[in-house]
Design a protein around this motif. Sequence first.
Motif, PDB file in Angstrom:
ATOM      1  N   LEU A 175     -30.834 -26.598  71.854  1.00 39.40           N
ATOM      2  CA  LEU A 175     -30.549 -27.784  71.045  1.00 39.40           C
ATOM      3  C   LEU A 175     -30.901 -27.559  69.583  1.00 39.40           C
ATOM      4  CD1 LEU A 175     -31.800 -30.645  73.407  1.00 39.40           C
ATOM      5  CD2 LEU A 175     -29.444 -30.024  72.891  1.00 39.40           C
ATOM      6  N   LEU A 176     -31.869 -26.677  69.328  1.00 41.39           N
ATOM      7  CA  LEU A 176     -32.271 -26.394  67.950  1.00 41.39           C
ATOM      8  C   LEU A 176     -31.234 -25.582  67.183  1.00 41.39           C
ATOM      9  CD1 LEU A 176     -36.089 -25.655  68.337  1.00 41.39           C
ATOM     10  CD2 LEU A 176     -35.043 -27.485  67.007  1.00 41.39           C
ATOM     11  N   THR A 177     -30.184 -25.110  67.858  1.00 42.03           N
ATOM     12  CA  THR A 177     -29.143 -24.373  67.148  1.00 42.03           C
ATOM     13  C   THR A 177     -28.347 -25.266  66.197  1.00 42.03           C
ATOM     14  OG1 THR A 177     -27.644 -24.709  69.038  1.00 42.03           O
ATOM     15  CG2 THR A 177     -28.911 -22.662  68.966  1.00 42.03           C
ATOM     16  N   ILE A 178     -28.529 -26.578  66.281  1.00 42.75           N
ATOM     17  CA  ILE A 178     -27.859 -27.462  65.319  1.00 42.75           C
ATOM     18  C   ILE A 178     -28.519 -27.372  63.950  1.00 42.75           C
ATOM     19  CG2 ILE A 178     -27.187 -29.055  67.138  1.00 42.75           C
ATOM     20  CD1 ILE A 178     -29.375 -30.938  66.214  1.00 42.75           C
ATOM     21  N   ASN A 179     -29.729 -26.823  63.873  1.00 42.68           N
ATOM     22  CA  ASN A 179     -30.416 -26.726  62.584  1.00 42.68           C
ATOM     23  C   ASN A 179     -29.644 -25.881  61.569  1.00 42.68           C
ATOM     24  OD1 ASN A 179     -32.462 -25.305  60.665  1.00 42.68           O
ATOM     25  ND2 ASN A 179     -33.573 -27.094  61.398  1.00 42.68           N
ATOM     26  N   PRO A 180     -29.175 -24.670  61.914  1.00 42.71           N
ATOM     27  CA  PRO A 180     -28.385 -23.917  60.928  1.00 42.71           C
ATOM     28  C   PRO A 180     -27.091 -24.608  60.531  1.00 42.71           C
ATOM     29  CG  PRO A 180     -29.167 -22.467  62.671  1.00 42.71           C
ATOM     30  CD  PRO A 180     -29.445 -23.864  63.119  1.00 42.71           C
ATOM     31  N   GLY A 181     -26.479 -25.339  61.478  1.00 45.00           N
ATOM     32  CA  GLY A 181     -25.263 -26.062  61.134  1.00 45.00           C
ATOM     33  C   GLY A 181     -25.513 -27.158  60.104  1.00 45.00           C
ATOM     34  N   ILE A 182     -26.568 -27.944  60.328  1.00 46.32           N
ATOM     35  CA  ILE A 182     -26.922 -28.984  59.350  1.00 46.32           C
ATOM     36  C   ILE A 182     -27.285 -28.358  58.009  1.00 46.32           C
ATOM     37  CG2 ILE A 182     -28.541 -30.850  58.871  1.00 46.32           C
ATOM     38  CD1 ILE A 182     -28.823 -31.249  61.881  1.00 46.32           C
ATOM     39  N   LEU A 183     -28.027 -27.243  58.058  1.00 41.27           N
ATOM     40  CA  LEU A 183     -28.426 -26.556  56.836  1.00 41.27           C
ATOM     41  C   LEU A 183     -27.218 -26.080  56.043  1.00 41.27           C
ATOM     42  CD1 LEU A 183     -30.558 -25.084  55.035  1.00 41.27           C
ATOM     43  CD2 LEU A 183     -30.390 -23.170  56.627  1.00 41.27           C
ATOM     44  N   THR A 184     -26.254 -25.456  56.719  1.00 45.51           N
ATOM     45  CA  THR A 184     -25.063 -24.945  56.033  1.00 45.51           C
ATOM     46  C   THR A 184     -24.229 -26.080  55.465  1.00 45.51           C
ATOM     47  OG1 THR A 184     -25.040 -23.070  57.564  1.00 45.51           O
ATOM     48  CG2 THR A 184     -23.030 -23.499  56.323  1.00 45.51           C
ATOM     49  N   LEU A 185     -24.121 -27.176  56.201  1.00 50.81           N
ATOM     50  CA  LEU A 185     -23.338 -28.323  55.732  1.00 50.81           C
ATOM     51  C   LEU A 185     -23.935 -28.909  54.456  1.00 50.81           C
ATOM     52  CD1 LEU A 185     -21.055 -30.372  56.299  1.00 50.81           C
ATOM     53  CD2 LEU A 185     -22.706 -31.696  57.609  1.00 50.81           C
ATOM     54  N   ILE A 186     -25.231 -29.139  54.445  1.00 50.73           N
ATOM     55  CA  ILE A 186     -25.877 -29.734  53.271  1.00 50.73           C
ATOM     56  C   ILE A 186     -25.859 -28.761  52.100  1.00 50.73           C
ATOM     57  CG2 ILE A 186     -28.039 -30.691  52.398  1.00 50.73           C
ATOM     58  CD1 ILE A 186     -28.681 -31.562  55.236  1.00 50.73           C
ATOM     59  N   ARG A 187     -26.077 -27.476  52.378  1.00 50.77           N
ATOM     60  CA  ARG A 187     -26.084 -26.480  51.301  1.00 50.77           C
ATOM     61  C   ARG A 187     -24.713 -26.361  50.642  1.00 50.77           C
ATOM     62  NH1 ARG A 187     -28.212 -21.052  53.413  1.00 50.77           N
ATOM     63  NH2 ARG A 187     -26.178 -21.055  54.435  1.00 50.77           N
ATOM     64  N   ALA A 188     -23.655 -26.377  51.452  1.00 50.79           N
ATOM     65  CA  ALA A 188     -22.302 -26.320  50.886  1.00 50.79           C
ATOM     66  C   ALA A 188     -21.987 -27.565  50.078  1.00 50.79           C
ATOM     67  CB  ALA A 188     -21.282 -26.135  52.007  1.00 50.79           C
ATOM     68  N   TYR A 189     -22.422 -28.716  50.567  1.00 50.79           N
ATOM     69  CA  TYR A 189     -22.176 -29.968  49.840  1.00 50.79           C
ATOM     70  C   TYR A 189     -22.883 -29.968  48.485  1.00 50.79           C
ATOM     71  CZ  TYR A 189     -22.457 -34.897  48.564  1.00 50.79           C
ATOM     72  OH  TYR A 189     -22.407 -36.091  47.877  1.00 50.79           O
ATOM     73  N   LEU A 190     -24.148 -29.558  48.471  1.00 52.73           N
ATOM     74  CA  LEU A 190     -24.897 -29.544  47.204  1.00 52.73           C
ATOM     75  C   LEU A 190     -24.342 -28.513  46.230  1.00 52.73           C
ATOM     76  CD1 LEU A 190     -28.573 -29.906  48.503  1.00 52.73           C
ATOM     77  CD2 LEU A 190     -27.123 -31.662  47.481  1.00 52.73           C
ATOM     78  N   THR A 191     -23.908 -27.371  46.750  1.00 55.97           N
ATOM     79  CA  THR A 191     -23.332 -26.347  45.870  1.00 55.97           C
ATOM     80  C   THR A 191     -22.018 -26.821  45.265  1.00 55.97           C
ATOM     81  OG1 THR A 191     -24.353 -24.605  47.223  1.00 55.97           O
ATOM     82  CG2 THR A 191     -22.578 -23.950  45.750  1.00 55.97           C
ATOM     83  N   ASN A 192     -21.151 -27.406  46.069  1.00 53.30           N
ATOM     84  CA  ASN A 192     -19.878 -27.920  45.554  1.00 53.30           C
ATOM     85  C   ASN A 192     -20.102 -29.065  44.582  1.00 53.30           C
ATOM     86  OD1 ASN A 192     -18.384 -26.109  47.104  1.00 53.30           O
ATOM     87  ND2 ASN A 192     -18.293 -27.504  48.854  1.00 53.30           N
ATOM     88  N   LEU A 193     -21.094 -29.897  44.846  1.00 59.48           N
ATOM     89  CA  LEU A 193     -21.407 -30.992  43.933  1.00 59.48           C
ATOM     90  C   LEU A 193     -21.863 -30.462  42.584  1.00 59.48           C
ATOM     91  CD1 LEU A 193     -21.749 -34.081  43.600  1.00 59.48           C
ATOM     92  CD2 LEU A 193     -24.105 -33.803  44.407  1.00 59.48           C
ATOM     93  N   LEU A 194     -22.680 -29.423  42.610  1.00 59.14           N
ATOM     94  CA  LEU A 194     -23.159 -28.835  41.354  1.00 59.14           C
ATOM     95  C   LEU A 194     -22.031 -28.159  40.599  1.00 59.14           C
ATOM     96  CD1 LEU A 194     -25.746 -28.370  39.693  1.00 59.14           C
ATOM     97  CD2 LEU A 194     -26.036 -26.219  40.925  1.00 59.14           C
ATOM     98  N   LEU A 195     -21.124 -27.501  41.312  1.00 59.56           N
ATOM     99  CA  LEU A 195     -19.996 -26.847  40.654  1.00 59.56           C
ATOM    100  C   LEU A 195     -19.017 -27.865  40.069  1.00 59.56           C
ATOM    101  CD1 LEU A 195     -19.208 -23.926  43.138  1.00 59.56           C
ATOM    102  CD2 LEU A 195     -20.224 -23.759  40.860  1.00 59.56           C
ATOM    103  N   ARG A 196     -18.812 -28.993  40.765  1.00 63.21           N
ATOM    104  CA  ARG A 196     -17.922 -30.021  40.237  1.00 63.21           C
ATOM    105  C   ARG A 196     -18.493 -30.646  38.969  1.00 63.21           C
ATOM    106  NH1 ARG A 196     -17.211 -31.705  45.692  1.00 63.21           N
ATOM    107  NH2 ARG A 196     -18.637 -33.443  45.309  1.00 63.21           N
ATOM    108  N   ARG A 197     -19.786 -30.867  38.941  1.00 57.97           N
ATOM    109  CA  ARG A 197     -20.411 -31.428  37.741  1.00 57.97           C
ATOM    110  C   ARG A 197     -20.333 -30.453  36.585  1.00 57.97           C
ATOM    111  NH1 ARG A 197     -26.190 -33.940  38.656  1.00 57.97           N
ATOM    112  NH2 ARG A 197     -25.796 -34.314  36.442  1.00 57.97           N
ATOM    113  N   GLY A 198     -20.446 -29.169  36.861  1.00 58.81           N
ATOM    114  CA  GLY A 198     -20.347 -28.176  35.797  1.00 58.81           C
ATOM    115  C   GLY A 198     -18.926 -27.965  35.330  1.00 58.81           C
ATOM    116  N   SER A 199     -17.937 -28.153  36.207  1.00 54.16           N
ATOM    117  CA  SER A 199     -16.544 -27.920  35.829  1.00 54.16           C
ATOM    118  C   SER A 199     -15.961 -29.037  34.979  1.00 54.16           C
ATOM    119  CB  SER A 199     -15.694 -27.754  37.090  1.00 54.16           C
ATOM    120  OG  SER A 199     -15.717 -28.950  37.859  1.00 54.16           O
ATOM    121  N   LYS A 200     -16.633 -30.168  34.895  1.00 57.33           N
ATOM    122  CA  LYS A 200     -16.129 -31.259  34.050  1.00 57.33           C
ATOM    123  C   LYS A 200     -16.156 -30.874  32.584  1.00 57.33           C
ATOM    124  CE  LYS A 200     -17.430 -35.061  37.127  1.00 57.33           C
ATOM    125  NZ  LYS A 200     -18.266 -36.285  37.273  1.00 57.33           N
TER     126      LYS A 200
END
Length: 226
Positions: free
Chosen positions: A56-81
């Motif tokens: 059941l703990l294998t969901i931890n990397p999935g949650i981690l990757t999802l949040i990390r991708a979201y934060l990275t894309n958010l930072l790139l979108r703010r910089g691309s403005k």
Amino acid sequence: SSSSSSSSSSSSSSSSSSSSAVSGVSWLSEYRDVIRALYLEGGVVRFWKGIAAGLLLTINPGILTLIRAYLTNLLLRRGSKHATATSKLHASASVSSVHNFWIGFVSKLIASTITYPLVLCRSQIITDKDDDDQDDDQQKRRSPSKTTTINPFVLVLRFLYRVALRLKHVSDTCSRVVRERGGFSGLYAGVAPHLLQAALKEATANAVRLRLSAILLFELRKYRRT
């Protein structure tokens, strides 16, 4: 004098090598003793105790990757403005190592906070006595002693039944922790050091890994141009 010094140096080197060999053998013997003790305690199944909560703990990397991708894309979108046409070529480089560090830190902090109750229940299952083995004994008593041909469909049903027993054991352990520790806050006992260790580890790994990836990608492009 030179012969005596050479003999002393050779004797010291031989003693150091022998001591390292002895330490290596002692480490292997201790490891072997632990394996033997676990096997004598519960057989081969003892090595996989708590595997249901671990799976059941294998969901931890999935949650981690999802949040990390979201934060990275958010930072790139703010910089691309505010980015120009030339600066967009360096969009990936705009995420610095400091940003990657904090992205990894926050992502692991959130993911570990969500899955920490499973970590606690898994450690509780491993340290507890084999309560779930009673269900296995009951299942063995129900099963016929004669060696007969079993339908594969029946084998699948038995496997699913055993998986359900393991998941039920995880649920029962979590419920018992809640009762014994005075509410759902008991599921987060000792969460602070765990979160700090996991978040710092992931933050450092994220910053170093992405920085090395950027360097390798730059060198590869430079090599292809030449």
